[in-house]
Write an enzyme that holds these catalytic residues in place. Structure first.
Site, PDB file in Angstrom:
ATOM      1  N   LYS A  55      -4.114   5.792  14.820  1.00 39.91           N
ATOM      2  CA  LYS A  55      -4.251   5.074  13.547  1.00 39.91           C
ATOM      3  C   LYS A  55      -5.719   5.129  13.111  1.00 39.91           C
ATOM      4  CE  LYS A  55       0.024   4.194  13.010  1.00 39.91           C
ATOM      5  NZ  LYS A  55       0.743   4.961  11.991  1.00 39.91           N
TER       6      LYS A  55
ATOM      7  N   LYS B 107       0.839  -1.211   0.000  1.00 36.58           N
ATOM      8  CA  LYS B 107       0.000   0.000   0.000  1.00 36.58           C
ATOM      9  C   LYS B 107       0.869   1.255   0.000  1.00 36.58           C
ATOM     10  CE  LYS B 107      -3.045   0.570   3.495  1.00 36.58           C
ATOM     11  NZ  LYS B 107      -2.936   1.873   4.172  1.00 36.58           N
TER      12      LYS B 107
ATOM     13  N   GLY C 209      -5.038   7.759   5.585  1.00 33.83           N
ATOM     14  CA  GLY C 209      -4.136   8.758   6.175  1.00 33.83           C
ATOM     15  C   GLY C 209      -2.937   9.026   5.283  1.00 33.83           C
TER      16      GLY C 209
ATOM     17  N   ASP D 246       2.257  -1.090  11.845  1.00 33.15           N
ATOM     18  CA  ASP D 246       0.922  -1.558  11.459  1.00 33.15           C
ATOM     19  C   ASP D 246       0.660  -3.007  11.874  1.00 33.15           C
ATOM     20  OD1 ASP D 246       0.301   0.878  10.339  1.00 33.15           O
ATOM     21  OD2 ASP D 246       1.054   0.323   8.359  1.00 33.15           O
TER      22      ASP D 246
HETATM   23  C1  S3P Z   1       2.625   4.792   6.206  1.00 29.81           C
HETATM   24  C2  S3P Z   1       3.216   5.143   7.372  1.00 29.81           C
HETATM   25  C3  S3P Z   1       2.711   4.719   8.685  1.00 29.81           C
HETATM   26  C4  S3P Z   1       1.738   3.547   8.575  1.00 29.81           C
HETATM   27  C5  S3P Z   1       0.761   3.719   7.484  1.00 29.81           C
HETATM   28  C6  S3P Z   1       1.451   3.894   6.147  1.00 29.81           C
HETATM   29  C7  S3P Z   1       3.184   5.302   4.950  1.00 29.81           C
HETATM   30  O1  S3P Z   1       2.022   5.803   9.279  1.00 29.81           O
HETATM   31  O2  S3P Z   1       1.060   3.369   9.801  1.00 29.81           O
HETATM   32  O3  S3P Z   1      -0.100   2.614   7.399  1.00 29.81           O
HETATM   33  O4  S3P Z   1       2.847   4.784   3.864  1.00 29.81           O
HETATM   34  O5  S3P Z   1       4.007   6.235   5.014  1.00 29.81           O
HETATM   35  P1  S3P Z   1       2.815   6.910  10.157  1.00 29.81           P
HETATM   36  O6  S3P Z   1       3.725   7.635   9.268  1.00 29.81           O
HETATM   37  O7  S3P Z   1       1.732   7.799  10.696  1.00 29.81           O
HETATM   38  O8  S3P Z   1       3.519   6.128  11.221  1.00 29.81           O
END
Ligand code: S3P
Length: 451
Positions: A357, A32, A105, A330
């Site tokens: 999260k 992802k 997010g 995660d």
């Molecule tokens: C991600 C970073 C992580 C992770 C999210 C994907 C990314 O979040 O939890 O599922 O693709 O950069 P954080 O940067 O908030 O730790």
């Protein structure tokens, strides 16, 4: 349609039942994090980027739709690949309507980074889960480039951003270990003159840095006070480049742990990305005595990849240090499920980021496990699970709170517990792993909608 005065018929609940051994070979969908970045950098490059193995989950589709609304052209080629026609750095245009990023997010924070140094105004929103999540962590640094934001309390979505017409580069020390914040700042730095620097005290996933280099940008990473100092030069020539997206270790984690905890199982998961800044779960499971072998280790598209071969067996409790959290952030819901089936105490430290999260995951894990008869404690940002070395009781109905990983973790628990485990909403699984139920059932699992 039901008459408004009639009670709506209850939604079917998805439930997982104890099963016979899981067996077989599967592939999980594309990573992802890498998929979002492939679309975004493809949109900012000059020329046509071809992506193989892109995750076609809702989160990534939200990124594609937003980029299309901003004037890039990202679409499936019809043969499994995706094609992105980029507009070049600084070439995105003002969207006519709200950008709705659903549950994602990563889409929201990384796109805000890109928008912060484009001279346009955009309105950004998301679903109920995303609207609860803090955006101040990106709004603060991006404001320093000269972007202006109009937002609610805590900088939560919906918000409006007007990108800086004359951005100034920044040096930013991450206050939380977050690859999303790091990436937002680096992406803002692309359309900014001079050098933009992020200082990261703890290593977080480096897909943005790797992919920027893959597209021809200069990104310098140097050691800095036990962490890293990462600098991107503004206005690079990003040249379209083919991308191969490896399987997502954060998705593979679910069938992997299922194979470890359903007695007699033996499962191979092919083509899993094992970037060292993502692979903390494998270390933990090995420390817990898991029988996981990395087969056919290779490099694909600039990322280390291997096939994971897992066999069920006894797991023992372990003490998981806080320093490891950014490399497996995660994976705590599914690690907690493994811990619930292990013999002895597992302590997981340094989990404060789990509270922000898709749901408050620390709370969701603890409440769900307690409902399934597992002894569990949260003290500050430490989660302790007392495993009894056998199947937990199960039998609970889990509130998934729009969180795909809570949904999948508890369905996996249901495969290995004495009584079925139900989740109240299976829909969020489509954000990251649309085939999760079908693939797990193909291995011999029993997950279905049941009233
Ligand atoms: C991600 C970073 C992580 C992770 C999210 C994907 C990314 O979040 O939890 O599922 O693709 O950069 P954080 O940067 O908030 O730790």
């Amino acid at each position: 349609m039901a008459h408004p005065s009639q009670p709506a018929s209850p939604r079917p609940l998805t439930s997982a039942r104890p099963t016979a051994p899981l067996r077989g070979k599967i592939r999980v969908p594309g990573d992802k994090s890498i998929s979002h970045r492939a679309l975004m950098l493809g949109a900012l490059a000059v020329g046509r980027t071809e992506i193989s193995g892109l995750l076609e989950g809702e989160d990534v589709l939200a990124t594609a739709a937003a980029l299309n609304a901003l004037g890039a052209a990202a679409s499936p080629a019809g043969d499994g690949r995706w094609i992105v026609d980029g507009v070049g750095i600084g070439g995105l245009g003002e969207p006519e309507n709200l950008l709705d990023l659903g549950n994602s997010g990563t889409s929201a924070r990384l796109l805000l980074g890109i928008l912060a140094t484009h001279s346009l105004t955009a309105f950004v929103t998301g679903d109920a889960s995303l609207r609860r999540r803090p955006m101040s962590r990106v709004v603060d640094p991006l404001s320093r480039f000269g972007a202006r934001f109009l937002c609610r309390d805590g900088a939560r979505l919906p918000l409006a951003v007007t990108g800086a017409a004359d951005p100034v580069p920044i040096v930013y020390r991450l206050p939380v270990p977050s690859a999303q914040v790091k990436s937002a700042v680096l992406l803002a730095g692309l359309n900014t003159p001079g050098a933009t620097t992020v200082i990261e005290p703890q290593g977080t996933r480096d897909h943005t840095e790797r992919m920027l280099r893959h597209f021809g940008a200069t990104v310098i990473t140097e050691p800095h006070e036990g962490g890293k100092r990462i600098t991107v030069e503004g206005f690079p020539e990003l040249a379209a480049a083919p991308i191969v997206v490896p399987g997502d270790i954060s998705s593979a984690a679910f069938p992997l742990v299922a194979a470890l905890i359903v007695p007699g199982s033996e499962v191979t998961i092919e083509g899993v990305g094992l970037n060292p800044l993502r692979a903390g779960l494998i270390e933990c499971l090995h420390e817990m005595g898991a029988d996981i072998t990395l087969v056919n280790q290779r490099e694909e598209g600039g990322e280390p990849v291997a096939d994971l071969h897992a066999r069920a067996g006894e797991l023992i409790g372990a003490d998981i240090p806080a320093e490891r959290a950014p490399r497996m952030i995660d994976e705590y819901p599914i690690l907690a499920v493994a811990a619930a089936c292990a013999r002895g105490r597992t302590v997981m430290r340094g989990l404060s980021e789990l509270r922000v999260k898709e749901s408050d995951r620390l709370m969701a894990i603890a409440t769900g496990l307690a409902g399934c008869g597992v002894e569990v404690r949260v003290e500050g940002d430490t989660l302790t699970v007392e495993g009894k070395g056998g199947p937990p009781e199960g039998g609970a109905a889990i509130a998934t709170e729009l969180d795909h990983r809570i949904a999948m973790a508890f369905l996996v628990l249901g495969l290995a517990s004495r009584r079925p485990v139900q989740i109240d909403d299976g829909a969020p699984i489509a954000t990251s792993f649309p085939d999760f139920v079908a693939l797990t059932n193909r291995l011999g699992g029993d997950i279905a909608e049941r009233r």
